[in-house]
Design a protein around this motif. Structure first.
Motif, mmCIF file in Angstrom:
data_model
loop_
_atom_site.group_PDB
_atom_site.id
_atom_site.type_symbol
_atom_site.label_atom_id
_atom_site.label_comp_id
_atom_site.label_asym_id
_atom_site.label_seq_id
_atom_site.Cartn_x
_atom_site.Cartn_y
_atom_site.Cartn_z
ATOM 1 N N VAL A 267 0.800 -1.144 -0.120
ATOM 2 C CA VAL A 267 -0.022 0.004 0.102
ATOM 3 C C VAL A 267 0.788 1.268 -0.083
ATOM 4 C CG1 VAL A 267 -1.472 1.201 1.434
ATOM 5 C CG2 VAL A 267 -2.025 -1.055 1.196
ATOM 6 N N LEU B 243 3.810 1.562 -1.027
ATOM 7 C CA LEU B 243 4.411 1.928 -2.423
ATOM 8 C C LEU B 243 3.376 2.277 -3.296
ATOM 9 C CD1 LEU B 243 6.857 1.447 -4.589
ATOM 10 C CD2 LEU B 243 5.645 -0.775 -5.245
ATOM 11 N N ALA B 244 2.248 1.808 -3.339
ATOM 12 C CA ALA B 244 1.218 2.436 -4.255
ATOM 13 C C ALA B 244 1.054 3.882 -3.953
ATOM 14 C CB ALA B 244 -0.062 1.838 -4.036
ATOM 15 N N THR B 245 1.091 4.148 -2.577
ATOM 16 C CA THR B 245 0.702 5.748 -2.351
ATOM 17 C C THR B 245 2.044 6.533 -2.641
ATOM 18 O OG1 THR B 245 -0.038 4.899 -0.339
ATOM 19 C CG2 THR B 245 0.207 7.042 -0.556
ATOM 20 N N THR B 246 3.158 5.914 -2.673
ATOM 21 C CA THR B 246 4.462 6.718 -3.001
ATOM 22 C C THR B 246 4.466 6.891 -4.493
ATOM 23 O OG1 THR B 246 5.432 5.532 -1.261
ATOM 24 C CG2 THR B 246 6.875 6.860 -2.823
ATOM 25 N N ALA B 247 4.019 6.086 -5.187
ATOM 26 C CA ALA B 247 4.142 6.088 -6.674
ATOM 27 C C ALA B 247 3.214 7.024 -7.095
ATOM 28 C CB ALA B 247 3.748 4.564 -7.295
ATOM 29 N N LEU B 248 1.925 6.879 -6.499
ATOM 30 C CA LEU B 248 0.989 7.820 -6.946
ATOM 31 C C LEU B 248 1.368 9.218 -6.640
ATOM 32 C CD1 LEU B 248 -2.753 6.565 -6.227
ATOM 33 C CD2 LEU B 248 -1.725 7.281 -8.347
ATOM 34 N N GLY B 249 1.900 9.464 -5.393
ATOM 35 C CA GLY B 249 2.287 10.970 -4.984
ATOM 36 C C GLY B 249 3.356 11.403 -5.898
ATOM 37 N N LEU B 250 4.408 10.515 -6.228
ATOM 38 C CA LEU B 250 5.454 11.067 -7.100
ATOM 39 C C LEU B 250 4.675 11.350 -8.515
ATOM 40 C CD1 LEU B 250 8.381 8.778 -6.003
ATOM 41 C CD2 LEU B 250 8.035 10.918 -5.805
ATOM 42 N N LEU C 115 -6.909 5.343 -2.794
ATOM 43 C CA LEU C 115 -5.950 5.643 -3.907
ATOM 44 C C LEU C 115 -6.776 5.954 -5.095
ATOM 45 C CD1 LEU C 115 -3.398 2.939 -3.095
ATOM 46 C CD2 LEU C 115 -2.985 5.267 -3.150
ATOM 47 N N PHE D 121 -2.926 15.796 -4.721
ATOM 48 C CA PHE D 121 -1.659 15.786 -3.880
ATOM 49 C C PHE D 121 -2.258 16.146 -2.309
ATOM 50 C CE2 PHE D 121 2.350 16.799 -1.868
ATOM 51 C CZ PHE D 121 3.131 15.701 -2.543
ATOM 52 N N LEU E 79 -3.963 13.258 -0.953
ATOM 53 C CA LEU E 79 -3.056 12.207 -0.842
ATOM 54 C C LEU E 79 -2.313 12.100 0.363
ATOM 55 C CD1 LEU E 79 -1.204 10.152 -3.400
ATOM 56 C CD2 LEU E 79 0.086 11.008 -1.660
ATOM 57 N N ILE F 101 11.221 -3.100 -2.454
ATOM 58 C CA ILE F 101 10.325 -2.035 -2.636
ATOM 59 C C ILE F 101 11.176 -0.916 -2.178
ATOM 60 C CG2 ILE F 101 8.508 -0.557 -1.651
ATOM 61 C CD1 ILE F 101 7.709 -2.942 -3.370
ATOM 62 N N LEU G 110 12.024 5.277 -8.458
ATOM 63 C CA LEU G 110 10.889 6.345 -8.716
ATOM 64 C C LEU G 110 11.240 7.956 -8.274
ATOM 65 C CD1 LEU G 110 7.572 4.127 -8.108
ATOM 66 C CD2 LEU G 110 9.183 4.606 -9.972
ATOM 67 N N THR H 239 11.500 11.196 -10.341
ATOM 68 C CA THR H 239 10.827 12.286 -9.988
ATOM 69 C C THR H 239 11.711 13.442 -9.903
ATOM 70 O OG1 THR H 239 9.336 10.966 -8.821
ATOM 71 C CG2 THR H 239 8.904 13.193 -8.631
ATOM 72 N N VAL I 275 -4.821 -2.745 -4.648
ATOM 73 C CA VAL I 275 -4.334 -1.616 -4.350
ATOM 74 C C VAL I 275 -3.218 -1.296 -5.467
ATOM 75 C CG1 VAL I 275 -2.495 -0.432 -2.668
ATOM 76 C CG2 VAL I 275 -4.758 -1.558 -1.745
ATOM 77 N N ILE I 276 -2.363 -2.035 -5.839
ATOM 78 C CA ILE I 276 -1.054 -1.997 -6.530
ATOM 79 C C ILE I 276 -1.651 -1.671 -7.926
ATOM 80 C CG2 ILE I 276 -0.444 -4.465 -6.975
ATOM 81 C CD1 ILE I 276 1.775 -1.840 -5.852
ATOM 82 N N ALA J 147 -2.802 1.612 -8.232
ATOM 83 C CA ALA J 147 -1.647 2.435 -8.411
ATOM 84 C C ALA J 147 -1.070 2.504 -9.808
ATOM 85 C CB ALA J 147 -0.324 1.929 -7.751
ATOM 86 N N PHE K 84 7.296 6.557 -15.328
ATOM 87 C CA PHE K 84 8.086 7.563 -15.047
ATOM 88 C C PHE K 84 9.200 7.845 -15.996
ATOM 89 C CE2 PHE K 84 6.951 9.348 -10.939
ATOM 90 C CZ PHE K 84 6.050 8.480 -10.380
#
Lengths: 105, 118, 161, 494, 320, 95, 483
Positions: free
Chosen positions: B84, B86-93, D145, D164, D167, E59, E67, E71, E157-158, E161, E315
């Motif tokens: 979860v 990681l998913a958040t981080t990826a989306l945030g970035l 998400l 953001f 988030l 991860i 990532l 960024t 979840v993933i 993403a 990315f």
């Protein structure tokens, strides 16, 4: 025999650890990026090698040793490649090297 | 005194968490915020895994001759939570990248200024 | 035609690796191992990576010999570098120089480049065709490398590739 | 046979169809897929409500593992009401989305939009039906998400910053919840909510549990945008695509409130939450502040969407206020308002969506004289607005009635006054729109717009119709809510 | 003595954390974050959470760092000094921290085997899992079977993403291989990648299928599998990598993983069990569990691998 | 004995951390991270032996691969396609 | 069923009116027909009620026990009769008024007018407080467009004020009182003798009463009175019917209903707060009258006068004696006729001469003798002089004060009447006996359109008739107070 193995393994481990520490110190002490790369090499080669060898001696002849061997093999390839890539990238990133001006005698 | 000995571990983890939390709420840089979240979450993971530790136990993979195992349940939870995170981080970035493209900055204060101007 | 052979070689090697890693020899896992091996070989083929270089050559005697020699070199220079790290009075004189590699294959050149890097005290900074840029910790080490013994040995080894 | 699996299907169906949606290239197909699923979900929800009404609380053990070991799905009356809300709104909003999304989102993203929409739907439903504290966190994250993505698809760049912001705050909230769940687990050794509550009685009087309670509460409060933690909401609602605003306003925060209910009553129990932790007083204070401050702020907004967003914050205050009374009447009133407000806000945002479709803006000054051009849309807005104010014969009146009644019964008459005062503020901000649209002449440069298409008007009017129906006959909703509140209180008293 | 390592690691983590707060260069912060992650992964090993350690390393030190660097590369490196004094945040953080510390006071001691957390559900997992599921790795059995539903959520979840990154960053396919010039110089990298690509993939599959016996499983395997392709992309260029696995295929795979998982659940439903009740999948309940776990882990692996690639490509391909 | 070795490794990690914090360039930090990666791998291997469960070497193996690829990725992602300017840099380096 | 028809007819009329928006004549014919129909419908209820029956119907039940239902009782019937009769008159009047001023948006005017009347009917026949409240709010909303009819900035502002005061008081105070009563008594039905007695202490009842009295903003008690002068920007027929009759009377009507059917007269008398509220009413009465004295704009003066007169009724209710109630009820009727006449006159003057200020009305009596005559008669009725209807209401109110020994209030009543004289009579005086300074000798007849004149004649006549035949009104009120 076991005794010999044990002593050998411990000394390998300890020696490896010391080289690791030395490498780390080198990374801290050396004046510029390119020289630090050499210190890392110390870690990657002798330090890692000795520790893994020590562990192999601990493990005896088993699949564990095979895995350790595999690890060693991986490290011998990945280590220099990473260092090389770093050096190359730094060069391309125009990071200046401290170079001794004198030609060797 | 025994309290201190039994808990200092958790306290350090709490300090770690708060470091991340502080970055999130105090720093206007968006990337830094995401990193703060990452640190925050990772520290919470450490907290959970500390909970799971059993003195003298070993990894919860059943094997002959071992009787004490650490608690597997928090491990499972944290596996999920890491994903979860990681998913958040990826989306945030990804959002940060887009914000930079749209605003030309990733500083929260500058973004506010630009939004006010409009 | 050669490709197929290389692919089969790779497959066998990978399956052996699987067996070594696995440690569980149930029918199911063996089956999965086979499937995995086939999948990886397939993907590698699709990725166009099957050629001479990929075959596992590490176990040929000349290669092992080279490893042994390299190991000795590594230990030697390790000790040298370690002394320089620990003892600040020992001088370092970093230098960058170019080196011409005489290997014919890419793999050979890479072996050479990586060997240089692997030995503490020298790092391959850049590889452009046969021209290597090398950074050395001291002038002596640089001079040592320039003598070209390593180059020669790698060329020897290269023949088995 | 299938009927026994409804609780699982309720969530799995949208969840599993989301990937399918991703693969459909043509926006039309993705839309049709999402639409079908959302209607199926609604059908399942209705069946579930019937089941719950007939047989009482349903428990479904996933993987057939007995309760504390496996994950349990548990639906009681309150949960049934919630899934009904979520499913209904989902099913109503999607027909609207077809046209609205076509305009607001780039074509190549529409498949992704529907994917995320279904995921969000699945997440919200999952939160409601799950009886497991950690599973709740997982589904909370699924919904969050996907919400971030949905919001970021808004057509201005501010949608990105809004997403953001959400988030960051949402993740903080989720992490707080995670910490709380961890502490709870540490002292009880279980994650099943009912099981936690049973095992909690022995350890309730520890500092750990108190802190766990605080963290979970704060975490959930962020998600539901309780007053000082609401900062993400106005931007998120303002800059999200219209459909998304409508969907979220009606469901996302509501589900958060539901989680709060679960926590206070099912997990921790009234004795702990309200007596020992005084959460009632704190919530009451915050809710009152939300009602007044957010309503006041709403008055000064020129972007109508933003205005409604602030209004949502205020309305959340109403619901929380009801819950904070911790009485059967109070909780029931809160739940009734939860249901009603979902309908009202969704309708209002949908009508704004219609306006945005034609006008390309929801700024107040662009809406001058709009009632002539888009009579049906504006009528829907006014109807919804009247309901928000709480005029009789609308559902808003019913909820206000119960809320004030509950406040008075428990002797909190200043609260009753505040509730009414806040609805007066609602009158002011709604009336600003009405005045502009009905009693002002369009400016010179205003585009000549047509009425919105039927596919968008019908969903809005369906909700308005439901809203009026409840205003005239609220016995069903109020019955369910009272029953649900009764169960919750019973659980909570222990 | 494990405690000593534990404490030292915690101390290092703390130093890293403070350094992250203070450091201005975002790339530096990123590297420190990677180190932070690596250290916490080591801590997880010390604390017996090997599966978690594997995941955290893959991860945190792996994909997340990449990532973040991507960024920063797409935005800017320098962090501006904040305009206002961070007094309020400091206060909030202090209060939160104080509350947490207050909360720890009644907690069982670190590692206390009698803590309620270890005595109840977890205890029976450890006892019953070998009998009920027949998998030595209890983490896997809990993850995939007892709490298999959480894992479905995790996959979702993933997947979300991936959908998000696709929506936000898109997925630009490289027509011509424009990095060719840069690639040609990467001889070392290219050759090493050629050697390692099959090895990494095989290793990933090994991790995938040995999750029952040791640390590992679908998630870790997926990340490692993706790592192989990332290496490939690094060495041979993004365009080449994208030709190897086209974007549409990635989408299909990402979706397929979730669908496999859900399908296993629905299938067990059709066979008369509850959702995700694997034991009905085969005549023998244990075999059914095995089969179920195998299949869902496969689903997880497929989704995770393809999602990682989607995110990474998303990315990296953002650069014009 | 293991404990001594792992303590030494921990100290080495700490030293590496100092370099990572001090920088000054990105490359120094990546270098430090890479080294810490190596050290971690070794420590994990030792920990496996220490707890009597050497099969955890899998983790160490994964670390090796991951830290390798991520180092490369960080470098490549940070300045992709660089290399066109390398010759000029080289020239300056050789003086 | 008749009850429902009474409410539905005006509420549905707008549909037809809108349908006919292109053809003025059929449109206004529909308005007229509706109003006449409504009058007939309401009248048909009269006999039954007089003989003690209470036609009732329950429509809906939004909440358990909380009904939307109607019941015809004497006071409601009286109010409904009054409103529906005056609607007929006003319809005639407004046709003349609007056509001659060529107002815009006439269709919507008639629509909302009809809706307002429908709401008034709803209020009149409401079977419980909840129903009453609904129509009370509906009335506010349906009259809002009429207030802002002019579309000017001033009208918009007035509209805001109108809505703010009326909705504000009703939502905050009245609704609060409503819900409170509900939670206490469990019902909101209107019952003879009240529903609160024995349930609440006089103290709580006092608070409730205060909430009710102030919550009914339409009764325009200080300090919630300012909406009424503001609403005078509306077209005159609106002011005439709605702001002199329907809306404000709905307010005081509600006060009476609350007093009689929720508290019960006896219980009301026990509540200490009643006394205090009486002082508020008295203050309003006198202050508003004083303010009226100072107004130059005719409509504004009438508006302030209305505020003052409404307090008579409130006062009557608060006296908590049958005589007071009867007096208040009577005053609803008599004041309605008189005040609507006055407004009609004001409108007629506007139509005929474009004048709105009293200071411009010198010598107007010569040009508009009928109008000013009617004005004079209506003024006298408001003052309460025989032989006009207004006499009876003041009489009963005075009796009420004597009955309860509220001599101070008697004084207030009398002082109020004196003030009435002071602010009303100078207008016809000036019109008849002084000359326009700038324009002497111009005495050509210049009456308003005949529709207007006819309407105001009817209402003037009613003022007179009420003096001689107060019995129908009295009998209904008697029924009310006897229960």
């Amino acid at each position: 025999m076991d005794m010999v193995l044990a002593v050998l393994s411990w000394s390998c481990l300890l020696g490896g650890a010391i080289f690791l520490l030395i490498g780390a110190l080198g990374v801290l002490r050396f004046p510029d990026f390119y020289t630090r790369l050499h210190a890392v090499s110390v870690c990657d080669t002798l330090g890692a090698g000795l520790v893994l060898a020590g562990l192999m001696l601990q493990g005896g002849f088993s699949l564990v040793t095979v895995k350790l061997l595999l690890m060693f093999y991986f490290m011998m390839f990945t280590g220099p490649t990473a260092v090389h890539a770093l050096a190359q990238a730094a060069m391309q990133g125009k990071l200046q090297a401290v170079v001794d001006e004198h030609e060797p005698e | 005194m025994s309290e201190l000995l039994g808990h200092y571990n958790y306290w350090i983890v709490i300090v770690l968490m708060m470091t991340g939390f502080y970055i999130v709420i105090a720093r206007p840089n968006l990337i830094k915020k995401v990193i703060g979240l990452f640190i925050f979450q990772t520290s919470v993971f450490i907290f959970f895994i500390s909970i799971a530790k059993v003195e003298g136990g070993t990894a919860p993979i059943i094997e002959e001759g071992i009787s004490v195992y650490s608690n597997p349940l928090p491990h499972v939870l944290i596996l999920t939570a890491i994903v979860v995170g990681l998913a958040t981080t990826a989306l945030g970035l990804a959002l940060v990248v887009r914000i930079r493209e749209a605003y030309g900055t990733i500083n929260e204060d500058d973004i506010h200024v630009q939004d006010e101007e409009r | 035609m050669g490709k197929l052979r290389h692919a089969i070689n790779l497959g066998l090697f990978l399956f052996a690796l699987w067996l070594l890693l696995s440690g569980h020899y149930t029918p199911l896992l063996l089956l999965l191992g086979t499937v995995s091996t086939l999948l990886v070989v397939l993907l590698t083929t699709r990725a166009d990576l099957i050629d001479r270089e990929i075959q596992p050559v590490l176990i040929k005697p000349s290669v092992l010999l080279y490893w042994a020699w390299l190991g000795r070199e590594i230990v030697k220079s390790n000790i040298d570098v370690s002394r320089r790290i620990l003892n600040p009075t020992l001088p370092i004189s970093p230098t960058i120089f170019t080196l011409r590699a005489t290997q014919k294959t890419e793999l050979g050149r890479v072996t050479y480049a990586n060997s240089i890097t692997l030995v503490p005290g020298t790092v391959t900074v850049d590889v452009e065709e046969d021209l290597f840029t090398v950074h050395a910790l001291t002038q002596e080490i640089a001079a040592d490398l320039k003598r070209g013994e390593m180059n020669r040995r790698v060329c020897e080894v290269e023949k088995v590739f | 046979m299938l009927s026994t699996h409804l609780p699982a299907l309720q969530v799995v169906l949208p969840l599993a169809s989301a990937p399918v949606c991703l693969l459909l290239r043509h926006p039309r197909h993705a839309w049709a897929c999402a639409l079908t699923i959302s209607w199926l979900v609604l059908a399942i929800a209705v069946m579930l409500v019937q089941q719950v009404a007939a047989t009482g609380t349903i428990s479904y053990a996933i993987g057939a593992w007995a309760t504390p070991w496996g994950i349990e799905y548990r639906i009681d009356m309150a949960g049934a009401l919630m899934i009904l809300v979520v499913a209904t709104i989902g099913a109503v909003v999607l027909p609207f989305a077809g046209r609205s999304i076509q305009q607001e989102i780039r074509k190549k993203h529409s498949g992704l939009f529907y994917t995320c929409f279904l995921l969000c739907l699945a997440g919200l439903l999952g939160i409601v039906v799950t009886g497991d504290a950690f599973n709740l966190f997982v589904f909370l994250e699924i919904s969050s998400l996907s919400s971030y993505v949905l919001i970021s698809l808004g057509c201005t760049r501010r949608a990105l910053t809004a997403a953001f912001q959400y988030l960051v705050m949402g993740t903080i909230g989720a992490t707080f919840i995670l910490i709380g769940v961890g502490l709870l687990y540490m002292l009880t050794g279980t994650l099943n909510m009912v099981d936690i509550s049973q095992r909690l009685t022995e350890v309730a009087d520890t500092r750990t549990i108190r802190v766990a309670f605080a963290f979970v509460t704060v975490g959930v409060s962020i998600k539901l945008a309780l007053f000082p933690l609401h900062l993400w909401l106005p931007n998120a609602y303002t800059f999200a695509p219209s459909v998304v605003s409508a969907f979220f306003a009606a469901t996302a925060t509501k589900v958060g409130i539901y989680v709060l209910l679960r926590l206070f009553f099912t997990v921790f129990g009234i004795g702990f939450s309200f007596v020992a932790m005084h959460v009632g007083e704190i919530m009451m204070l915050l809710a009152a502040a939300a009602m007044m401050v957010a309503s006041l702020v709403a008055i000064f907004q020129n972007n109508v969407k933003r205005m409604l967003a602030y209004s949502s914050v205020a309305q959340i205050g109403y619901i929380i206020l009801g819950i904070s009374l911790a009485s059967r009447d109070g909780v029931a009133a809160g739940m009734i308002h939860l249901f009603n407000h979902a309908l009202i806000k969704c309708a209002l945002f949908l009508s704004l969506g219609c306006i945005f479709l034609r006008l390309g803006s929801v700024e107040l000054q662009d809406m001058r004289g709009l009632a002539k051009r888009m009579p049906w849309t504006m009528a829907a807005f006014v109807a919804g607005g009247l309901s928000l104010i709480g005029l009789p014969l609308t559902s808003g009146f019913i909820s206000k009635w119960y809320l004030v009644g509950a406040a008075l019964t428990d002797g909190y008459w200043p609260l009753a006054v505040l509730i009414l005062l806040s609805s007066l503020l609602a009158l002011i901000y709604i009336w600003r729109v009405v005045e502009t649209a009905y009693f002002q002449v369009p400016g010179a440069g205003m585009p000549l717009v047509k009425e919105a298409p039927a596919s968008m008007l019908i969903p809005a009017w369906l909700l308005i119709g439901a809203n009026f129906y409840i205003g005239v006959d609220a016995s069903l909703v109020s019955g369910i809510a009272h029953q649900a509140a009764g169960i919750l209180i019973e659980q909570g008293v222990r | 003595m494990e405690n000593l390592i534990n404490d030292v690691l915690l101390g290092l983590l703390m130093i890293t954390g403070f350094a992250i707060v203070r450091m201005k260069s975002l790339l530096g912060v990123t590297m420190l974050t990677s180190i932070y992650s690596l250290l916490s992964a080591s801590l997880f090993v010390v604390l017996d959470a090997v599966d978690v350690a594997l995941t955290e390393a893959a991860i945190g030190a792996g994909i997340a760092t990449v990532l973040m660097v991507a960024t920063v590369a797409l935005t800017t490196d320098e962090e501006k000094v904040p305009r206002h004094t961070p007094l309020l945040p400091l206060l909030v953080v202090m209060a939160t921290g104080a509350a947490l510390i207050y909360g720890t006071l009644d907690m069982p001691h670190h590692g206390d085997p009698l803590a309620p957390a270890h005595r109840y559900v977890a205890d029976s997992y450890l006892h019953d899992s070998p009998v009920e599921i027949g998998v030595p790795n209890v983490v896997t059995s809990v993850l995939a079977s007892y709490r298999g539903y959480d894992t479905l959520g995790e996959v979702t979840v993933i997947f979300t993403a991936a959908a998000g990154v696709l929506a936000l960053l898109g997925y630009r396919t490289r027509g011509r291989n424009i990095e060719a010039a840069g690639i040609r110089k990467q001889v070392v990298l290219r050759v090493i990648a050629k050697l390692f690509f099959p090895l990494i993939l095989l290793f990933a599959l090994y991790v995938q299928f040995h999750g029952d016996y040791g640390p590992g499983g679908g998630f870790q395997a997926g990340v490692i599998f993706a790592t192989g392709f990332i290496l490939y992309a690094l060495a041979f260029g993004l365009g080449t990598a994208q030709r190897l696995i086209p974007s549409q295929l990635l989408r299909i795979l990402a979706a397929a993983g979730v669908l496999i998982y859900a399908a296993v659940g629905l299938e067990s439903m059709l066979l008369g069990g509850k959702f995700l009740e694997y034991r009905v999948l085969a005549d023998d309940p244990i075999a059914g569990q095995h089969l179920g776990i195998l299949l869902i882990e496969l689903g997880v692996g497929i989704t995770v691998a393809s999602v990682m690639l989607i995110i990474y490509y998303g990315f990296v391909s953002r650069r014009h | 004995m293991f404990i001594a070795v792992s303590s030494v490794i921990l100290i080495a990690i700490a030293v590496g951390l100092v370099r990572a914090i001090r920088g000054p360039s990105l490359y120094d930090r990546v270098l430090a991270a890479n080294m810490i990666g190596t050290l971690t791998v070794l420590m994990v291997a030792i920990l496996g032996f220490m707890t009597g469960r050497p099969e955890f070497l899998d983790i160490a193996l994964v670390y090796v691969l991951i830290s390798f690829v991520s180092t490369l990725a960080v470098l490549r992602v940070h300045n992709p396609g660089a290399g066109t300017t390398a010759s000029s840099v080289k020239g300056s380096g050789e003086q | 069923m008749t009850v429902l028809a009474c409410i539905a007819l005006p509420l549905l009329a707008p549909v037809l009116i809108t349908a006919m928006r292109r053809w003025p004549n059929p449109r206004e014919a529909i308005t007229l027909l509706t109003s006449v129909g409504l009058l007939l419908l309401v009248s048909s209820l009269h006999d039954a009620v007089l003989h003690g029956s209470r036609p009732a119907i329950d429509l809906l039940e939004p909440l358990p026990g909380l009904k939307i239902g109607f019941e015809v009782e004497p006071l409601g019937l009286l109010f409904a009769l009054l409103a529906s009769f005056l609607w007929v008159v006003t319809s005639v009047y407004s046709i003349g008024y609007l056509r001659s001023l060529n107002e815009w948006h006439q269709t919507s005017f008639y629509c909302f007018f009809a809706m307002a009347l429908g709401s008034t009917m709803g209020i009149a026949f409401a079977g419980n407080l909840f129903t009453l409240f609904i129509f009370y709010e509906l009335l506010t909303l349906s009259t809002y467009p009429l207030v802002t009819h002019a579309g000017t900035a001033a009208a918009t502002f007035a509209g805001r004020m109108y809505l703010g005061y009326l909705l504000g008081t009703s939502v905050i105070l009245l609704l609060l009182a409503l819900i409170w009563t509900w939670t206490l008594a469990g019902t909101l039905d209107f019952r003879s003798g009240g529903i609160l007695e024995g349930i609440v202490t006089p103290g709580v009842a006092g608070i409730l009463l205060i909430l009710f009295i102030f919550g009914i903003g339409k009764a325009a008690l200080i300090p919630f009175h300012l909406w009424l002068p503001a609403a005078m920007v509306a077209p005159t027929p609106v002011s005439a019917l709605l702001h002199a009759v329907a809306v404000v009377k709905a307010g005081v009507f509600t006060v009476l209903k609350v007093a009689v059917y929720l508290f019960g007269i006896d219980f009301l008398a026990e509540i200490p707060a009643t006394q205090w509220l009486m002082y508020v009413a008295a203050t309003t009465l006198l202050l508003a009258a004083l303010v009226a004295l100072r107004q130059d704009n005719l409509k504004l003066r009438l508006a302030w006068s209305t505020i003052s007169q409404l307090s008579y009724i409130v006062l009557g209710a608060l006296l908590a004696t049958p005589l007071g109630i009867v007096g208040g009820g009577m005053h609803i009727v008599t004041h309605a006729f008189a005040k609507i006449t006055l407004f009609f006159c004001a409108g007629a003057i506007l139509v005929a001469t474009q004048k709105t200020r009293i200071s411009e009305m010198h010598g107007l009596g010569r040009r508009m003798p009928i109008t000013m005559g009617a004005f004079f008669i209506a003024s006298l009725s408001i003052i309460g002089l025989p032989p006009l209807g207004g006499f009876w209401s003041k009489w009963f109110l005075a009796l009420g004060t004597l009955d309860t020994q509220q001599y101070l209030m008697l004084g207030v009543l009398l002082a109020g009447s004196m003030l009435n004289v002071a602010y009303l009579l100078p207008i016809p005086m000036r019109a008849f006996f002084s000359r326009e300074p700038g324009n002497p000798g111009d005495s050509g007849l210049q009456e308003a359109p005949s529709a207007c004149v006819a309407a105001l004649l009817v209402t003037t006549a009613a003022c007179v008739v009420l003096f001689f035949f107060p019995d129908p009104v009295y009998r209904l009120l008697q029924l009310l107070v006897q229960g």
